[in-house]
Design an enzyme around this catalytic site. Structure first.
Site, PDB file in Angstrom:
ATOM      1  N   ALA A 143      34.638  30.463  24.387  1.00  0.00           N
ATOM      2  CA  ALA A 143      35.357  30.795  23.158  1.00  0.00           C
ATOM      3  C   ALA A 143      36.763  31.301  23.449  1.00  0.00           C
ATOM      4  O   ALA A 143      37.706  31.022  22.697  1.00  0.00           O
ATOM      5  CB  ALA A 143      34.571  31.838  22.368  1.00  0.00           C
ATOM      6  N   LYS A 187      21.004  25.401  30.734  1.00  0.00           N
ATOM      7  CA  LYS A 187      22.088  25.632  31.696  1.00  0.00           C
ATOM      8  C   LYS A 187      22.361  27.119  31.855  1.00  0.00           C
ATOM      9  O   LYS A 187      22.869  27.558  32.900  1.00  0.00           O
ATOM     10  CB  LYS A 187      23.348  24.869  31.290  1.00  0.00           C
ATOM     11  CG  LYS A 187      23.874  25.168  29.889  1.00  0.00           C
ATOM     12  CD  LYS A 187      24.827  26.319  29.796  1.00  0.00           C
ATOM     13  CE  LYS A 187      25.208  26.584  28.357  1.00  0.00           C
ATOM     14  NZ  LYS A 187      26.151  27.701  28.207  1.00  0.00           N
ATOM     15  N   VAL A 242      25.153  39.663  24.257  1.00  0.00           N
ATOM     16  CA  VAL A 242      23.926  38.916  24.503  1.00  0.00           C
ATOM     17  C   VAL A 242      24.087  38.021  25.731  1.00  0.00           C
ATOM     18  O   VAL A 242      25.094  37.337  25.893  1.00  0.00           O
ATOM     19  CB  VAL A 242      23.552  38.055  23.276  1.00  0.00           C
ATOM     20  CG1 VAL A 242      22.370  37.155  23.581  1.00  0.00           C
ATOM     21  CG2 VAL A 242      23.249  38.955  22.085  1.00  0.00           C
TER      22      VAL A 242
END
Length: 338
Positions: free
Chosen positions: A143, A194, A282
């Site tokens: 991001a 992944k 998280v």
């Protein structure tokens, strides 16, 4: 391009980064958040300093504490929340939706209690009549880099390619290239698993091993991802694309990766509770490792790297010992182990 309203559920780094892209594309993004402080900061200062420090958001990016306000009139609703909140948020969204809407999710994980992919959780909680289409937007991306407008590629995956193309059109620009695909299962399996391998890459780096070890771990990790993915209905070719090897590379090799950073701390001797407390965000690979551990056993899929990472996380397995056991496994022909 006609301006469209897009609701984004989640005021974290990814939801905010996607809102910036939509604003750059002359659309009207509205972020739904649950913390006054973050919502007010986005609206008043045009920043989200906790998740995207030093990024100035376009003034067109708005935020609200009201789910009804966020989704009212939205062509698309993007679900950008941690996987552990997916079910409860979708219950709320199901109550709030008044008409069929294109839903997009960008969450990468598996629900441990059910082994369900996130699209399956969404389908369980949101009535079919309220889902015009369900699209997975995934690929090799941080991001932070999207928000900096660095070149990035993603894939919009949906059984309905027309819906995937609508999402492609809303997000694509000179900084963010979007491809389409119809393999939802493969996109979600690649995106979720992944994160487990990225934990392993971080552990390897934390132990002081070099590039050889990480390259081997990533390659054999992709073999495990493909093995499970094909067993549950994925197209094996998907794992050679953006949502497979592409996502694996970026997550295993970047200091931006939460999963790599968490693994790195584990490799340096910290325990899981200490790591999660320090991260403050998280770490999806931890939850996914727990889910896939049981899922692989149920399906009788051989996933030794995943099993080793699970043991390090939840059974206090010594990381160096785990590596020794992996390296000492019986010899195999490579192509037979994919």
């Amino acid at each position: 391009m006609t301006q469209k309203k897009v609701a984004i559920l989640g005021a974290g780094s990814w939801g905010t980064g996607l809102a910036l892209v939509l604003a750059d594309n002359n659309h009207k993004p509205v972020i739904w958040g649950n913390l006054d402080k973050i919502v007010n900061e986005i609206n008043e200062s045009h920043t989200n300093s906790h998740y995207l420090p030093d990024i100035i958001l376009p003034t067109e990016v708005k935020a609200t504490l009201s789910l009804d306000e966020a989704i009212d009139g939205a062509e698309i609703v993007v679900i950008a929340i941690p996987t552990n909140a997916m079910r409860i948020v979708c219950k709320q969204l199901n109550e709030a939706l008044k008409e069929p809407t294109i839903l997009v999710h960008v969450s990468k994980g598996i629900e441990p209690e059910t082994n369900l992919r996130m699209s399956e959780v969404i389908e369980e909680e949101i009535d079919a009549a309220k889902r015009k289409a369900l699209v997975v937007l995934s690929g090799p991306s941080h991001a932070e880099e999207v928000a900096l407008r660095h070149p990035t590629t993603l894939c919009a995956s949906c059984k309905d390619l027309t819906a995937a193309e609508i999402v492609q059109d809303r997000f694509i620009n000179n900084n963010l290239r979007i491809y389409t695909n119809d393999d939802v299962i493969g996109a979600e399996i690649g995106g979720a698993l992944k994160n487990i391998i990225a934990l392993g890459a971080g552990i390897s780096d934390g132990l002081g091993y070099g590039d050889n070890a990480k390259a081997a771990l990533m390659t054999r990790g992709m073999a495990e991802i493909t093995r499970l993915g094909v067993a549950v209905g994925s197209n094996p070719q998907t794992f050679y694309g953006l949502t497979g090897i592409g996502d694996l590379i970026v997550t295993c090799t970047s200091v931006h990766s939460r999963n790599w950073r968490a693994g790195n701390m584990l490799g340096k001797g910290e325990n899981l509770d200490e790591v999660l407390e320090k991260m403050g965000m998280v770490v999806e690979g931890v939850r996914t490792a727990k889910a896939v551990h049981g899922w692989a056993k149920k399906l009788d899929i051989d996933m030794p790297i995943t099993e080793s990472i699970y043991a390090i996380l939840f059974e206090n397995k010594d990381a160096r010992e785990a590596v020794d056991l992996l390296m000492g496994r019986k010899k195999k022909i490579e192509k037979e182990s994919f």
